[in-house]
Design an enzyme around this catalytic site. Structure first.
Site, PDB file in Angstrom:
ATOM      1  N   ALA A  76       2.404   4.283  -4.579  1.00 44.94           N
ATOM      2  CA  ALA A  76       3.890   5.218  -4.402  1.00 44.94           C
ATOM      3  C   ALA A  76       4.748   4.971  -5.356  1.00 44.94           C
ATOM      4  O   ALA A  76       5.377   4.070  -4.873  1.00 44.94           O
ATOM      5  CB  ALA A  76       3.667   6.224  -3.878  1.00 44.94           C
ATOM      6  N   TYR A 103       0.944  -1.079  -0.344  1.00 39.59           N
ATOM      7  CA  TYR A 103      -0.448   0.112   0.002  1.00 39.59           C
ATOM      8  C   TYR A 103       1.021   1.122   0.288  1.00 39.59           C
ATOM      9  O   TYR A 103       1.795   1.265   0.585  1.00 39.59           O
ATOM     10  CB  TYR A 103      -0.920  -0.076   1.624  1.00 39.59           C
ATOM     11  CG  TYR A 103      -1.878   1.573   1.936  1.00 39.59           C
ATOM     12  CD1 TYR A 103      -2.654   1.845   0.366  1.00 39.59           C
ATOM     13  CD2 TYR A 103      -1.493   1.623   2.828  1.00 39.59           C
ATOM     14  CE1 TYR A 103      -2.775   2.741   0.760  1.00 39.59           C
ATOM     15  CE2 TYR A 103      -1.818   3.122   3.585  1.00 39.59           C
ATOM     16  CZ  TYR A 103      -3.091   3.669   2.556  1.00 39.59           C
ATOM     17  OH  TYR A 103      -3.276   4.765   2.444  1.00 39.59           O
ATOM     18  N   CYS A 104       0.350   2.295  -1.072  1.00 42.85           N
ATOM     19  CA  CYS A 104       1.208   3.392  -0.861  1.00 42.85           C
ATOM     20  C   CYS A 104       2.913   3.418  -1.417  1.00 42.85           C
ATOM     21  O   CYS A 104       2.895   2.654  -2.186  1.00 42.85           O
ATOM     22  CB  CYS A 104       0.844   3.887   0.040  1.00 42.85           C
ATOM     23  SG  CYS A 104       1.500   5.765   0.465  1.00 42.85           S
ATOM     24  N   SER A 105       3.949   3.799  -0.221  1.00 37.58           N
ATOM     25  CA  SER A 105       4.774   3.583  -0.873  1.00 37.58           C
ATOM     26  C   SER A 105       5.869   1.634  -0.156  1.00 37.58           C
ATOM     27  O   SER A 105       6.854   2.263  -0.492  1.00 37.58           O
ATOM     28  CB  SER A 105       6.048   4.121   0.735  1.00 37.58           C
ATOM     29  OG  SER A 105       5.619   4.199   1.441  1.00 37.58           O
TER      30      SER A 105
END
Length: 282
Positions: free
Chosen positions: A129, A104-106
């Site tokens: 990301a 999730y995300c980074s």
């Protein structure tokens, strides 16, 4: 009733690693390895965990633990990340084995690289990301701002940048017990901020295009059209590179849906995992 407990692992070269694990362990369930984004702790995932542990065995690992080893291993970040996941899987107690990996995300780039190493049977990338170098991929203002902050590491002006952005932390009304406090955690002190940007630079150095093209694992790529942090263009680009991907773009989706208890996303994840588990059995 399943609950989260501390899991201590002793990795061959990385040493002691502390995770969170749902218990009791159910051999009939799939096991998910959930990676918290860079700069956050396991507690950041508590809302997602409350839903997921009712359906799956769950292990939560902090990306910072993983990247700290990759950063100190004396090799390039890609080799360090790959070496860590091999050690991690070898250290898991019997009969625990990771079936699905959630980034999730980074933490999405980490999950992508681990999947390329054969670390899971299914992969889920949520509002990733990716720090792509391709100038043709649209980026949000937030992504561009973070990339400018990342440049403070090679440019040597990290302290000055920290002074400029640390006001975001002092103005935050979140208490440490609030999971949203994790969003500004890297801004608490200069050393944490420098580590945060160093780890993001390590992720940015990964050859994600080549890595994604080599991933054979069935992958769910989920993104939200209302995400103000990461532009959906990056997720769409990664989905096109993956040989076996399913792209879901939620027209109402926000960046923090995964940690805010967004049931539509959790149900999408569950259906995807159930479908591919049935295919594996067949």
């Amino acid at each position: 009733m399943h609950s989260l407990f501390t899991l201590n692992l002793d990795l061959e070269r990385a040493g002691k690693v502390i995770c969170a694990q749902s218990l009791p362990f159910d051999t009939a369930r799939e096991t998910l390895l959930l990676l918290s984004p860079v700069g956050t702790q396991c507690c950041y995932m508590k809302n997602a965990a409350l839903f997921l542990i009712s359906h799956f065995n769950l292990i939560i690992l902090e990306s910072d633990t993983w990247l700290a080893y990759a950063n100190e291993a004396g090799v390039n970040p890609e080799e360090g990340v790959a070496d860590f996941i091999r050690q991690f899987n070898a250290a898991l107690p019997e009969p625990v084995r990771v079936d699905a990996l959630v980034g999730y995300c980074s933490s999405a780039p980490l999950a992508l690289l681990a999947a390329n190493q054969g670390a899971c049977r299914t992969l889920l990338l949520l509002n990733g990301a990716y720090f792509l170098k391709d100038d043709g991929v649209i980026k949000s203002q937030y992504e561009r701002d973070v990339e400018r902050m990342m440049q403070s590491i090679p440019q040597g002006n990290c302290a000055q940048v920290y002074e400029a952005v640390s006001l975001l932390h002092t103005q935050s009304t979140y208490t440490p017990s609030d999971y949203r406090y994790q969003q500004v955690r890297p801004l608490r002190e200069l050393s944490a901020f420098r580590q945060y940007l160093t780890f993001l630079n390590n992720l940015a150095s990964l050859e994600l295009v080549r890595i994604a093209q080599a991933v054979k694992t069935p992958t769910l790529v989920w993104c939200g059209s209302q995400d103000r942090y990461t532009d959906t263009a990056s997720s769409r680009y990664i989905a096109q590179l993956l040989p076996h991907s399913e792209l879901v773009e939620d027209p109402d989706g926000q960046h923090h849906d995964f940690v805010d208890g967004h049931e539509r996303l959790y149900l999408t994840m569950t259906r995807f995992l159930t479908r591919h588990k049935q295919r594996a059995i067949q």
